[in-house]
Design a protein around this motif. Structure first.
Motif, short mmCIF file in Angstrom:
data_model
loop_
_atom_site.label_atom_id
_atom_site.label_comp_id
_atom_site.label_asym_id
_atom_site.label_seq_id
_atom_site.Cartn_x
_atom_site.Cartn_y
_atom_site.Cartn_z
N ALA A 3 -7.63 4.44 -4.85
CA ALA A 3 -8.32 3.22 -5.28
C ALA A 3 -7.46 2.01 -4.95
O ALA A 3 -6.30 2.13 -4.58
CB ALA A 3 -8.58 3.26 -6.79
N MET A 4 -8.08 0.85 -5.11
CA MET A 4 -7.34 -0.41 -5.13
C MET A 4 -7.02 -0.71 -6.58
O MET A 4 -7.89 -0.58 -7.45
CB MET A 4 -8.19 -1.52 -4.52
CG MET A 4 -7.49 -2.86 -4.46
SD MET A 4 -6.21 -2.91 -3.21
CE MET A 4 -7.21 -3.21 -1.74
N TYR A 5 -5.80 -1.14 -6.82
CA TYR A 5 -5.37 -1.49 -8.17
C TYR A 5 -4.96 -2.96 -8.19
O TYR A 5 -4.18 -3.42 -7.34
CB TYR A 5 -4.21 -0.61 -8.61
CG TYR A 5 -4.63 0.83 -8.78
CD1 TYR A 5 -4.61 1.71 -7.71
CD2 TYR A 5 -5.09 1.30 -10.01
CE1 TYR A 5 -5.04 3.01 -7.85
CE2 TYR A 5 -5.51 2.60 -10.17
CZ TYR A 5 -5.49 3.45 -9.08
OH TYR A 5 -5.92 4.76 -9.22
N GLY B 241 -3.50 -10.51 -8.93
CA GLY B 241 -2.71 -10.12 -7.78
C GLY B 241 -3.62 -9.82 -6.60
O GLY B 241 -4.85 -9.77 -6.74
N GLN B 242 -3.00 -9.61 -5.45
CA GLN B 242 -3.78 -9.38 -4.22
C GLN B 242 -4.29 -7.94 -4.11
O GLN B 242 -5.11 -7.64 -3.23
CB GLN B 242 -2.95 -9.74 -2.97
CG GLN B 242 -2.00 -8.67 -2.48
CD GLN B 242 -0.67 -8.64 -3.23
OE1 GLN B 242 -0.54 -9.16 -4.33
NE2 GLN B 242 0.33 -8.01 -2.59
N GLY B 243 -3.82 -7.08 -4.98
CA GLY B 243 -4.25 -5.68 -4.97
C GLY B 243 -3.26 -4.78 -4.25
O GLY B 243 -2.59 -5.19 -3.29
N THR B 244 -3.16 -3.54 -4.72
CA THR B 244 -2.36 -2.49 -4.08
C THR B 244 -3.27 -1.31 -3.83
O THR B 244 -3.86 -0.77 -4.77
CB THR B 244 -1.18 -2.06 -4.97
OG1 THR B 244 -0.30 -3.16 -5.15
CG2 THR B 244 -0.43 -0.90 -4.34
N LEU B 245 -3.40 -0.92 -2.59
CA LEU B 245 -4.21 0.24 -2.22
C LEU B 245 -3.37 1.50 -2.34
O LEU B 245 -2.32 1.62 -1.70
CB LEU B 245 -4.75 0.09 -0.81
CG LEU B 245 -5.63 1.23 -0.31
CD1 LEU B 245 -6.89 1.37 -1.17
CD2 LEU B 245 -5.99 1.03 1.16
N VAL B 246 -3.85 2.42 -3.16
CA VAL B 246 -3.18 3.72 -3.32
C VAL B 246 -4.11 4.79 -2.75
O VAL B 246 -5.27 4.89 -3.13
CB VAL B 246 -2.89 4.01 -4.80
CG1 VAL B 246 -2.35 5.42 -4.97
CG2 VAL B 246 -1.91 2.98 -5.36
N ALA C 95 0.82 -1.21 0.00
CA ALA C 95 0.00 0.00 0.00
C ALA C 95 0.86 1.26 0.00
O ALA C 95 1.96 1.28 0.56
CB ALA C 95 -0.93 0.00 1.20
N GLU C 96 0.33 2.30 -0.63
CA GLU C 96 1.04 3.57 -0.77
C GLU C 96 0.14 4.72 -0.31
O GLU C 96 -1.06 4.71 -0.58
CB GLU C 96 1.44 3.81 -2.23
CG GLU C 96 2.32 2.75 -2.84
CD GLU C 96 3.79 2.99 -2.58
OE1 GLU C 96 4.61 2.19 -3.09
OE2 GLU C 96 4.15 3.97 -1.89
N VAL C 97 0.75 5.69 0.34
CA VAL C 97 0.07 6.94 0.69
C VAL C 97 0.89 8.07 0.09
O VAL C 97 2.08 8.21 0.39
CB VAL C 97 -0.06 7.12 2.22
CG1 VAL C 97 -0.77 8.45 2.52
CG2 VAL C 97 -0.84 5.96 2.84
#
Lengths: 118, 107
Positions: free
Chosen positions: A92-94, A109-114, A9-11
């Motif tokens: 969003a989730m990507y 993939g499991q998803g990356t939350l941005v 995850a990224e902020v």
């Protein structure tokens, strides 16, 4: 075992750049296209674009063309999704997904939350 | 872009019920139609591809039908683990658009 493992995850703040990744394993990475899919909070799935890792040919949805860039590094079996200038609306989730030998996505993939917020 | 319209947007059903979800394409997509299940906090999972082919490992209570512009996903006997959102997707032409989803709630 086929796996697509995404970065964490990224902020970020508006205007910042970002690159997220999707690493494939358990299969020949260059033999299957990778697609990126956006899911905004509480919303549905949106097809963003895809890449053929064998030649890096890309195709984008008109909704995302010019705002994101999809790339791949076959030497490390990794696909990327990047932004040069994030907006709050990019929150969003990507997901990355592998196009099968048929015409569907068989592994995700499991998803990356941005999260983009000032 | 091809537009995919799902109905209903949500439904509530009891365990054991037969559930039907519809998906309509804005133009003919022959049988290039896939169905995915997504549970909260998880990635989508392929259920049905090419309109009616069951993905390996998916329970046989799931089935798909249709061709052209009108398609149906059927759950023959709803189970508690089927609480999820279901999406149709066309793979006839780029971009491979999704429907807005149907949320299935268990009564």
């Amino acid at each position: 075992e086929v796996q697509l493992v995404q970065s964490g995850a990224e902020v970020k703040k508006p205007g910042e750049s970002l690159r997220i990744s999707c690493k494939g394993s358990g299969y020949s990475f260059t033999s299957y296209w990778i697609t990126w899919v956006r899911q905004m909070p509480g919303k549905g799935l949106e097809w963003m674009g895809r890449i053929d890792p064998s030649d890096s040919y890309t195709s984008y949805s008109p909704s995302f063309q010019g705002h994101v860039t999809i790339s791949a590094d076959e030497s490390i079996s990794t696909a990327y999704l990047q932004w040069s200038s994030l907006k709050a609306s990019d929150t969003a989730m990507y997901y990355c997904a592998r196009r099968s030998s048929g015409i569907y996505y068989d592994y995700w993939g499991q998803g990356t939350l941005v999260t983009v917020s000032s | 872009d091809i537009q995919m319209t799902q109905s209903p947007s949500s439904l509530s059903a009891s365990v054991g019920d037969r559930v039907t979800i519809s998906c309509r394409a804005s133009q003919s997509i022959t049988n290039y139609l896939n169905w995915y299940q997504q549970k909260p906090g998880k990635a989508p999972k392929l259920l049905i591809y090419a309109a009616s082919s069951l993905q390996s490992g998916v329970p046989s209570r799931f089935s798909g039908s249709g061709s052209g512009t009108d398609f149906t996903l059927t759950i023959s006997s709803l189970q508690p683990e089927d609480f999820a959102t279901y999406y149709c997707q066309q793979s006839y032409s780029t971009p491979w658009t999704f429907g807005l989803g149907t949320k299935v709630e268990i009564k």
